[in-house]
Design an enzyme around this catalytic site. Structure first.
Site, PDB file in Angstrom:
ATOM      1  N   SER A  59       0.843  -1.202   0.000  1.00 16.48           N
ATOM      2  CA  SER A  59       0.000   0.000   0.000  1.00 16.48           C
ATOM      3  C   SER A  59       0.874   1.247   0.000  1.00 16.48           C
ATOM      4  O   SER A  59       1.953   1.269  -0.598  1.00 16.48           O
ATOM      5  CB  SER A  59      -0.956  -0.050   1.194  1.00 16.48           C
ATOM      6  OG  SER A  59      -0.241  -0.187   2.413  1.00 16.48           O
TER       7      SER A  59
ATOM      8  N   ASP B 252       3.250  12.234   8.907  1.00 13.30           N
ATOM      9  CA  ASP B 252       1.871  12.607   9.250  1.00 13.30           C
ATOM     10  C   ASP B 252       1.289  11.741  10.360  1.00 13.30           C
ATOM     11  O   ASP B 252       0.091  11.733  10.581  1.00 13.30           O
ATOM     12  CB  ASP B 252       0.984  12.506   8.004  1.00 13.30           C
ATOM     13  CG  ASP B 252       1.049  11.119   7.359  1.00 13.30           C
ATOM     14  OD1 ASP B 252       1.735  10.225   7.904  1.00 13.30           O
ATOM     15  OD2 ASP B 252       0.419  10.916   6.304  1.00 13.30           O
TER      16      ASP B 252
ATOM     17  N   HIS C  79       2.819   7.700   7.725  1.00 10.08           N
ATOM     18  CA  HIS C  79       3.820   7.441   6.689  1.00 10.08           C
ATOM     19  C   HIS C  79       5.209   7.849   7.170  1.00 10.08           C
ATOM     20  O   HIS C  79       5.357   8.670   8.063  1.00 10.08           O
ATOM     21  CB  HIS C  79       3.427   8.170   5.406  1.00 10.08           C
ATOM     22  CG  HIS C  79       2.110   7.727   4.880  1.00 10.08           C
ATOM     23  ND1 HIS C  79       0.957   8.487   5.034  1.00 10.08           N
ATOM     24  CD2 HIS C  79       1.746   6.580   4.256  1.00 10.08           C
ATOM     25  CE1 HIS C  79      -0.061   7.824   4.496  1.00 10.08           C
ATOM     26  NE2 HIS C  79       0.390   6.668   4.026  1.00 10.08           N
TER      27      HIS C  79
END
Length: 256
Positions: free
Chosen positions: A14, A187, A190
């Site tokens: 992902s 954030d 990530h």
């Protein structure tokens, strides 16, 4: 495909994979380390969960492909582990299904070749406060907690032990740094360059310690066109040339 042929490494997952070529990410670092040794290919899909991954396995990894990967590094779990939305929409995948999906991915990859090597990355922790601060007004509330991350990470590690697959326990690896919450995330989810460096270090450790023949550690893979040449840079004594094919002075970290 450009030649000569090199071992093919595929990063499948992902956003932790898709963004791994940005901002000093771990994918970009692996591509640099393996320059002139292996082709590092990124198959990362922002926002995906394991449910979507199993739907495209035959497209991303076709069984009749002329070239089979030497190594596949797989990451899914961060989106699966998010809390469910009341609408039934969203990336959440119940834990039993997540385990089932990861098992399917492993079996499909193993079916490609007897020589294929696999490393799973487990779900990393998050900075919960930073996640809340960075909540987008365009999205419904996202439930990301370290309690959920740990459950999915532990399940991934246990599955890998069952299937005899190499695994990097990212949940615990990132937390070895006392300041992990401040330095590892852009954030809250990530990875920063510091966080990515931990991923690289752990992947290289697995490759170094694995009893795979041939070894896929970067120091064990031949360097393409590494033969000496009179066209290389001339040494200070003016009598010989210096082969630059293995030089790594440009790297901030001298990887082991």
């Amino acid at each position: 495909m450009a030649g000569p042929p090199r071992p093919q490494f595929v990063l499948f997952g992902s956003s932790i994979v898709q963004l791994s070529y940005s901002n000093g990410g771990w994918g970009a670092t692996l591509a640099d380390i393996y320059a002139r040794k292996a082709d590092v290919l990124m198959r990362g899909y922002n926002g995906w969960n394991s449910r979507r991954a199993v739907q495209v396995l035959d497209q991303v990894f076709p069984k009749d492909a002329a070239v089979k990967p030497a190594l596949v590094i797989v990451y899914f779990g961060g989106n699966d582990s998010m809390g469910p939305h009341s609408s039934g929409l969203g990336p959440h995948v119940p834990l039993p299904e997540y385990i089932k999906n990861m098992r399917k991915i492993a079996f499909h990859l193993k079916s490609l070749s007897d020589k294929i090597r696999i490393i799973f990355l487990s779900c990393p922790p998050v900075n919960e406060a930073k996640v809340r601060q960075n909540q987008s007004p365009h999205l419904s509330d996202l439930l990301r907690t370290n309690e959920l991350c740990k459950r999915y990470s532990d399940a991934c590690v246990a599955l890998c032990k069952e299937l005899d697959i190499k695994v990097v326990d990212l949940y615990n690896a990132l937390q070895k740094r006392d300041d992990w919450m401040e330095v590892c995330f852009t954030d809250g989810v990530h990875l920063t360059e510091e966080g990515s460096n931990i991923v690289v270090e752990e992947i290289l450790r697995v490759l170094r310690e694995a009893e795979w023949k041939p070894s896929l550690h970067w120091k064990c893979i031949p360097t393409e066109f590494s033969d000496d040449s009179p066209y290389d840079l001339v040494a200070a004594d003016g009598k010989r040339t210096l082969n630059p094919s293995e030089w790594g002075f440009h790297r901030k970290i001298q990887w082991g």
